[in-house]
Motif scaffolding. Structure first.
Motif, PDB file in Angstrom:
ATOM      1  N   GLY A 683       0.817  -0.846  -0.052  1.00 32.61           N
ATOM      2  CA  GLY A 683       0.362  -0.274  -0.268  1.00 32.61           C
ATOM      3  C   GLY A 683       0.777   1.485  -0.180  1.00 32.61           C
ATOM      4  O   GLY A 683       0.421   2.874   0.346  1.00 32.61           O
ATOM      5  N   ILE A 684       2.422   1.524  -0.603  1.00 33.46           N
ATOM      6  CA  ILE A 684       3.420   2.468   0.349  1.00 33.46           C
ATOM      7  C   ILE A 684       3.029   3.164  -1.778  1.00 33.46           C
ATOM      8  O   ILE A 684       3.799   2.785  -2.277  1.00 33.46           O
ATOM      9  CB  ILE A 684       4.434   2.470   0.186  1.00 33.46           C
ATOM     10  CG1 ILE A 684       4.135   1.172   1.817  1.00 33.46           C
ATOM     11  CG2 ILE A 684       4.983   3.375   0.380  1.00 33.46           C
ATOM     12  CD1 ILE A 684       4.016   1.737   2.522  1.00 33.46           C
ATOM     13  N   ASN A 685       1.929   3.966  -2.225  1.00 34.44           N
ATOM     14  CA  ASN A 685       1.635   3.900  -3.157  1.00 34.44           C
ATOM     15  C   ASN A 685       2.881   5.348  -3.801  1.00 34.44           C
ATOM     16  O   ASN A 685       2.470   4.879  -5.519  1.00 34.44           O
ATOM     17  CB  ASN A 685       0.336   4.649  -3.427  1.00 34.44           C
ATOM     18  CG  ASN A 685      -0.582   3.880  -3.101  1.00 34.44           C
ATOM     19  OD1 ASN A 685      -0.591   3.095  -3.618  1.00 34.44           O
ATOM     20  ND2 ASN A 685      -1.941   4.460  -2.551  1.00 34.44           N
ATOM     21  N   ASP A 686       3.493   5.736  -3.206  1.00 31.63           N
ATOM     22  CA  ASP A 686       4.384   6.698  -3.506  1.00 31.63           C
ATOM     23  C   ASP A 686       5.756   6.375  -3.297  1.00 31.63           C
ATOM     24  O   ASP A 686       6.644   7.062  -4.476  1.00 31.63           O
ATOM     25  CB  ASP A 686       4.920   8.128  -2.664  1.00 31.63           C
ATOM     26  CG  ASP A 686       5.092   8.003  -1.426  1.00 31.63           C
ATOM     27  OD1 ASP A 686       4.992   6.315  -1.132  1.00 31.63           O
ATOM     28  OD2 ASP A 686       5.452   8.500  -0.686  1.00 31.63           O
ATOM     29  N   ALA A 687       6.168   4.860  -4.055  1.00 31.47           N
ATOM     30  CA  ALA A 687       7.658   4.000  -4.381  1.00 31.47           C
ATOM     31  C   ALA A 687       8.051   4.350  -5.284  1.00 31.47           C
ATOM     32  O   ALA A 687       8.978   4.414  -6.068  1.00 31.47           O
ATOM     33  CB  ALA A 687       7.087   2.680  -3.911  1.00 31.47           C
ATOM     34  N   THR A 688       6.365   4.703  -6.615  1.00 42.36           N
ATOM     35  CA  THR A 688       6.717   5.220  -7.731  1.00 42.36           C
ATOM     36  C   THR A 688       7.749   6.287  -7.963  1.00 42.36           C
ATOM     37  O   THR A 688       7.516   6.398  -9.297  1.00 42.36           O
ATOM     38  CB  THR A 688       5.592   4.534  -9.044  1.00 42.36           C
ATOM     39  OG1 THR A 688       4.928   5.599  -8.588  1.00 42.36           O
ATOM     40  CG2 THR A 688       5.366   3.116  -8.409  1.00 42.36           C
ATOM     41  N   SER A 689       6.852   7.053  -7.066  1.00 44.37           N
ATOM     42  CA  SER A 689       8.300   8.653  -7.263  1.00 44.37           C
ATOM     43  C   SER A 689       8.892   8.791  -7.074  1.00 44.37           C
ATOM     44  O   SER A 689       9.489   9.563  -7.783  1.00 44.37           O
ATOM     45  CB  SER A 689       7.472   9.627  -6.689  1.00 44.37           C
ATOM     46  OG  SER A 689       5.801   9.344  -6.552  1.00 44.37           O
ATOM     47  N   PHE A 690      10.451   8.039  -7.363  1.00 49.48           N
ATOM     48  CA  PHE A 690      11.291   8.125  -6.595  1.00 49.48           C
ATOM     49  C   PHE A 690      12.494   7.170  -7.882  1.00 49.48           C
ATOM     50  O   PHE A 690      11.631   6.070  -7.600  1.00 49.48           O
ATOM     51  CB  PHE A 690      11.427   7.526  -5.404  1.00 49.48           C
ATOM     52  CG  PHE A 690      10.829   8.182  -3.935  1.00 49.48           C
ATOM     53  CD1 PHE A 690      10.593   9.883  -4.214  1.00 49.48           C
ATOM     54  CD2 PHE A 690      10.538   7.695  -2.882  1.00 49.48           C
ATOM     55  CE1 PHE A 690       9.806  10.307  -3.161  1.00 49.48           C
ATOM     56  CE2 PHE A 690       9.231   8.229  -1.903  1.00 49.48           C
ATOM     57  CZ  PHE A 690       9.326   9.610  -2.892  1.00 49.48           C
ATOM     58  N   SER A 691      13.423   7.555  -7.860  1.00 48.79           N
ATOM     59  CA  SER A 691      14.663   6.789  -8.415  1.00 48.79           C
ATOM     60  C   SER A 691      15.441   5.485  -7.401  1.00 48.79           C
ATOM     61  O   SER A 691      15.815   4.745  -7.480  1.00 48.79           O
ATOM     62  CB  SER A 691      15.723   7.277  -9.089  1.00 48.79           C
ATOM     63  OG  SER A 691      15.031   7.985 -10.150  1.00 48.79           O
ATOM     64  N   SER A 692      15.345   6.711  -6.063  1.00 47.29           N
ATOM     65  CA  SER A 692      16.600   5.962  -4.986  1.00 47.29           C
ATOM     66  C   SER A 692      15.919   6.579  -4.434  1.00 47.29           C
ATOM     67  O   SER A 692      15.219   7.786  -4.025  1.00 47.29           O
ATOM     68  CB  SER A 692      18.062   6.301  -4.926  1.00 47.29           C
ATOM     69  OG  SER A 692      18.300   7.250  -5.303  1.00 47.29           O
ATOM     70  N   VAL A 693      16.378   6.150  -3.223  1.00 51.26           N
ATOM     71  CA  VAL A 693      16.357   6.684  -1.354  1.00 51.26           C
ATOM     72  C   VAL A 693      17.539   6.891  -0.612  1.00 51.26           C
ATOM     73  O   VAL A 693      18.684   6.144  -0.661  1.00 51.26           O
ATOM     74  CB  VAL A 693      15.052   5.874  -0.463  1.00 51.26           C
ATOM     75  CG1 VAL A 693      14.042   5.644  -1.694  1.00 51.26           C
ATOM     76  CG2 VAL A 693      15.195   4.056  -0.727  1.00 51.26           C
ATOM     77  N   LYS A 694      17.412   7.827   0.307  1.00 53.61           N
ATOM     78  CA  LYS A 694      18.422   7.481   1.377  1.00 53.61           C
ATOM     79  C   LYS A 694      17.586   7.534   2.472  1.00 53.61           C
ATOM     80  O   LYS A 694      16.286   8.135   2.537  1.00 53.61           O
ATOM     81  CB  LYS A 694      18.922   8.654   1.320  1.00 53.61           C
ATOM     82  CG  LYS A 694      19.563   8.756  -0.194  1.00 53.61           C
ATOM     83  CD  LYS A 694      21.169   9.885  -0.240  1.00 53.61           C
ATOM     84  CE  LYS A 694      19.987  11.706  -0.834  1.00 53.61           C
ATOM     85  NZ  LYS A 694      21.018  12.640  -0.685  1.00 53.61           N
ATOM     86  N   TYR A 695      18.235   7.282   3.628  1.00 55.09           N
ATOM     87  CA  TYR A 695      17.638   7.231   5.289  1.00 55.09           C
ATOM     88  C   TYR A 695      18.856   7.958   6.043  1.00 55.09           C
ATOM     89  O   TYR A 695      20.155   7.416   5.703  1.00 55.09           O
ATOM     90  CB  TYR A 695      16.735   6.067   5.547  1.00 55.09           C
ATOM     91  CG  TYR A 695      17.650   4.961   5.252  1.00 55.09           C
ATOM     92  CD1 TYR A 695      18.795   4.141   6.282  1.00 55.09           C
ATOM     93  CD2 TYR A 695      17.362   4.362   4.547  1.00 55.09           C
ATOM     94  CE1 TYR A 695      18.960   3.394   6.145  1.00 55.09           C
ATOM     95  CE2 TYR A 695      18.155   3.249   3.712  1.00 55.09           C
ATOM     96  CZ  TYR A 695      18.460   2.546   4.885  1.00 55.09           C
ATOM     97  OH  TYR A 695      19.877   1.206   5.296  1.00 55.09           O
ATOM     98  N   PHE A 696      18.648   7.839   6.907  1.00 55.15           N
ATOM     99  CA  PHE A 696      19.589   8.447   7.956  1.00 55.15           C
ATOM    100  C   PHE A 696      20.346   6.884   8.779  1.00 55.15           C
ATOM    101  O   PHE A 696      18.685   6.186   9.010  1.00 55.15           O
ATOM    102  CB  PHE A 696      19.478   9.439   9.339  1.00 55.15           C
ATOM    103  CG  PHE A 696      19.266  10.720   8.802  1.00 55.15           C
ATOM    104  CD1 PHE A 696      20.362  11.522   8.796  1.00 55.15           C
ATOM    105  CD2 PHE A 696      18.301  11.293   8.351  1.00 55.15           C
ATOM    106  CE1 PHE A 696      20.801  12.842   8.062  1.00 55.15           C
ATOM    107  CE2 PHE A 696      18.108  12.502   8.043  1.00 55.15           C
ATOM    108  CZ  PHE A 696      19.575  13.555   7.789  1.00 55.15           C
TER     109      PHE A 696
END
Length: 864
Positions: A683-696
């Protein structure tokens, strides 16, 4: 805006209602006023000790004291740049295109990140900025430190720089050291100053007006006010990008020259105000208070969007041309992204091959004349591509109030409350929300970050006589309670809107900095309390020993216990030996644990939207994210202090800092189709919005070591009083361990080598009758830059540089003086960027000496 003001109002009410309502004003002893006026009296500091204020020479740890006058005699107007000029272990560089780092530049002490240094004002903890430096030049990536540039220089009596770990004394963040800004406390007199400056290139015009005035507060106190206002024009040290020049050569006359600007941002306005109050309540007790307000409006640049290749706006991907090569395989060519505005009518839009200049394509003319088809190249202002402009308003407010004095039998007390508020209201214009198609606006308000901190302290101390000891043991203890809140407020609807063209491959949100969605908005808080004990004593007349122990309990990750021991031993009349050992920690900030942000970075595949998400977000967890833990350190230092009969003063100190579980952003982690499918299923619908992710993440360990050397000598030369000052710093950082899945080799090298290993300044100040002449030589050693955060594909190995600053002052009367000077008099610049044609940066963007070259200025000062 209502939410922010309500939160601030509630926090201020709580601060005033904390049992310190009677603490109305701050005080100052008359003897201290006289001491400040007497330049011959030895400099005294309060930072680093809870016994009587201590001189620099008696301190068991390295301690610099910089007078307010030393800051004035420079060309810079920003406090961070001024600090860097007089303290070689303190580094700050320009941030030409670095998202939020453009608004609040990260500064580094002893080679560590911006939030590894604790900042105090009059001995009270200063709040951190709401800005998180997502792109902080490698070393400060993801740091959230205080913004000291909001303190007016005209308010400073002196600055105390404690270059040693002090978490056991002051708590979180004091790993690299502590900087204490001591405010002016005179009850009369004042000054007015006006200055103007400009770079040799004819840009960067700087105008600053500042003033200070002291007034009596009844017969027993003072009210001291300071204010500054400045404006700074932007600069450009750019060349035309090769891709933009190619478009111009192909006949596209809409391409800007230069297409992308590399330089310092425009400061449209920068206002700072500080009021410091003090009142003697009786012979033993005093009340104190200070207030600080600042507001800054900054406008900077972003990366150029090529009208052929920018994904999600112009780039339609590779498509077959209808021809085949010698092997019979179809020949592919780049196309323009074209929208079908009436997808249900059964008609299709033509395929447009971009070629050398898509505006000259017959197929593009068909799109231009077909109301059912749309490409952003149709819009005049976008035909040559576009370069977003990014900035915002930074509002900062803080206050502290309390009482201190004598209580009972020789007990000294200090009870205080402080409040800090930082808000950054982002703005971006000359950009679009591609998914909205022809209905897009060109200006957006992406939202705001807010940081609110409250701190309450109760400290006591007293000297305790012990039988058989020559000197009493100074015992100190205290309690502290802190509350931190980080807030995200959503942007305007069109800054994050998913428009009708999103399903056809057009990007979502304001391009370059998408707005914060309502589901991103929220408020997160953390609370912690601490208890400490601190003991200092002279075992004999030559040997000082100190020890401190501090316990803290945080609501989000638990407890921590830290200790420190230090010593100073005087060998004869000339040399003193000193050493210290301590443990320390830095708690992850509430912002680092909860922030959401999207930045556009230049990668080996071109521009890419990279999302920074909380480590507990499902997308982050999919890529290995876990809740953050505190960083932990072990600090060791040893050195000597020498005062020779001929007037030479010398300190040499070695430091060694082992830092584990360091917090940083991961390198961009690609979201594979399998990752996206798994997240969509959750149900994480905005997963298609990003080419890559970063987190702390707590993902690497480092060892930082170095040497600080300070030497001063006063003499008479050519009939005038002459002061020589030499300050040298060597710092070496080694990344001992890291997770290669999150941190690439280029980031490791940035952590190790982006700051010059060797820096020094040599200053000569000659004063004869009405004339003052100052000259300062600045040396910056070799450094490395991973240009544009491309993962090592564009490395820059820049050589050492020397600059010369000069200033001449003439005192027309005791009250009026004028000065003329130049920073970087010889107009030296960094090595030319070997990759300058790629995105147009003439010099390495993170050069420690700056990229703008020589700067001249004039200044007039009137004291009363």
């Amino acid at each position: 805006m209502k939410v922010r003001h309500t939160s601030l109002y509630k926090a201020m009410v709580l601060a005033f209602a904390s049992g310190t309502g009677a603490m109305m004003f701050t005080s100052s002893a008359a003897a201290e006023d006289q001491q400040a006026k007497d330049e011959n009296i030895e400099k005294i500091a309060v930072v680093g000790t809870r016994a009587a204020p201590r001189s620099v020479t008696d301190s068991p740890v390295p301690l610099d004291i910089i007078s307010g006058d030393e800051f004035v005699r420079q060309g810079s107007t920003d406090l961070k740049s001024l600090m860097s000029s007089v303290t070689p272990s303190f580094n700050v560089n320009d941030q030409p295109i670095n998202d939020a780092s453009t608004l609040v530049r990260p500064a580094n002490l002893r080679g560590l990140a911006a939030d590894h240094t604790l900042v105090l004002v009059n001995g009270k903890r200063r709040h951190r900025s709401a800005v998180i430096t997502f792109l902080g030049g490698g070393l400060s990536d993801g740091a959230q430190g205080p913004d000291i540039s909001n303190i007016p220089v005209s308010a400073l009596k002196q600055v105390e720089v404690l270059r040693d770990g002090a978490a056991a004394q002051y708590g979180s963040d004091a790993i690299a050291g502590v900087i204490n800004f001591v405010l002016k406390d005179s009850s009369d007199g004042g000054m007015l100053e006006a200055r103007y400056g400009q770079y040799y290139e004819g840009d960067g015009d700087t105008v600053q007006l500042s003033g200070n005035i002291g007034m009596p507060l009844s017969e027993n106190g003072f009210a001291n006010f300071s204010a500054e206002y400045r404006t700074v024009d932007d600069t450009s040290r750019s060349v035309q990008r090769s891709d933009a020049q190619g478009l111009i050569d192909a006949g596209n006359t809409f391409v800007p020259v230069p297409a992308q600007i590399w330089g310092t941002p425009e400061i449209k306005s920068d206002f700072k105000f500080l009021a410091n109050f003090g009142l003697d309540l009786n012979d033993t007790d005093e009340a104190y208070m200070w207030l600080n307000y600042a507001k800054r409006d900054i406008d900077g640049g972003f990366y150029y969007r090529n009208p052929h290749t920018r994904g999600g706006i112009f780039d339609g991907g590779m498509k077959p041309t209808g021809q085949v090569d010698d092997n019979g395989d179809p020949i592919m060519a780049p196309t323009l992204l074209v929208a079908d505005l009436t997808p249900d009518d059964g008609l299709t839009c033509p395929t447009v091959f971009t070629g050398a200049n898509v505006l000259q394509s017959d197929a593009f003319q068909q799109v231009l004349n077909d109301p059912n088809c749309f490409a952003f190249n149709e819009i005049d202002r976008l035909r040559g591509g576009f370069t977003p402009r990014f900035g915002g308003e930074v509002t900062d407010m803080s206050m502290a109030l309390g009482t201190k004095g004598e209580w009972g039998n020789d007990w000294m007390y200090d009870i205080s409350a402080s409040l800090g508020y930082s808000n950054v209201d982002y703005s971006i214009y000359n950009t679009i929300n591609p998914s909205l198609g022809p209905d897009t606006p060109f200006e957006f308000e992406p939202g705001t970050y807010t940081q609110i901190e409250q701190t309450y302290n109760f400290d006591v101390s007293r000297p305790i006589e012990i039988s058989g000891w020559d000197e009493p043991v100074n015992f100190a203890a205290g309690l502290e309670y802190r509350a931190e809140t980080f807030e995200i407020e959503a942007g305007d609807a069109k800054s994050f809107a998913i428009g009708p063209l999103a399903s056809q491959g057009f990007g979502i949100g304001s391009n370059g900095f998408p707005g914060f969605k309502p589901e991103d908005a929220g408020s997160w808080s953390r609370y912690n309390w601490a208890a400490y004990v601190d003991i200092e004593s002279y075992l004999n007349e030559d040997w000082l020993m100190t020890a401190a122990l501090r316990f803290e309990d945080f609501s989000d990750f638990g407890t921590t216990l830290n200790w420190k021991v230090s010593t100073h031993y005087q060998v004869g009349d000339t040399i003193g030996l000193r050493a210290a050992a301590s443990t320390g920690f830095r708690a992850p900030t509430v912002g680092q644990s909860n922030v959401r942000n999207v930045t556009t970075a230049f990668t080996e595949d071109g521009l890419e939207d990279q999302a920074t998400l909380p480590p507990t977000n499902p997308i982050s967890v999919q890529k290995g994210g876990q809740p953050l833990e505190p960083e932990e350190s072990v600090n060791l230092s040893a050195g000597l202090v020498a005062e020779f009969d001929n007037g030479i003063y010398l300190t040499v100190d070695y430091f060694h800092i082992k830092l584990t579980d360091r917090i940083s952003q991961t390198s961009p982690l690609e979201l594979t189709p399998a990752d996206i499918d798994a997240l969509l299923a959750l149900g994480i619908n905005d997963a298609t919005s990003f080419s890559s992710v970063k987190y702390f993440t707590n993902d690497f360990d480092t060892t930082t070591q170095g040497v600080d050397l300070v030497a001063n000598y006063n003499t008479e030369l050519l009939g005038g009083d002459t002061k020589f000052a030499f300050a040298y710093n060597w710092t070496d950082t080694t990344v001992d361990d890291f997770n290669p899945d999150n941190i690439n080799d280029a980031k490791v090298q940035m952590l190790e080598d982006n700051l010059p290993a060797h820096r020094f300044t040599f200053t000569t100040d000659w004063r004869y009758q009405a004339v003052d002449l100052l000259a300062r030589v600045n040396y910056y050693g070799d450094y490395y830059e991973d240009h544009l955060d491309t993962g090592g594909d564009l490395p820059i190995y820049a050589g050492s540089e020397i600059t010369l600053d000069v200033e001449a002052t003439y005192h027309w009367t005791d009250a009026l003086s004028t000065s003329i000077g130049a920073q970087n008099l010889l107009d030296n610049t960094p090595d030319v960027n070997p990759w300058k044609d790629i995105v147009g940066s003439l010099y390495p963007a993170t050069s420690p000496m700056g990229i703008n070259g020589g700067f001249y200025y004039v200044r007039a000062n009137y004291t009363f």
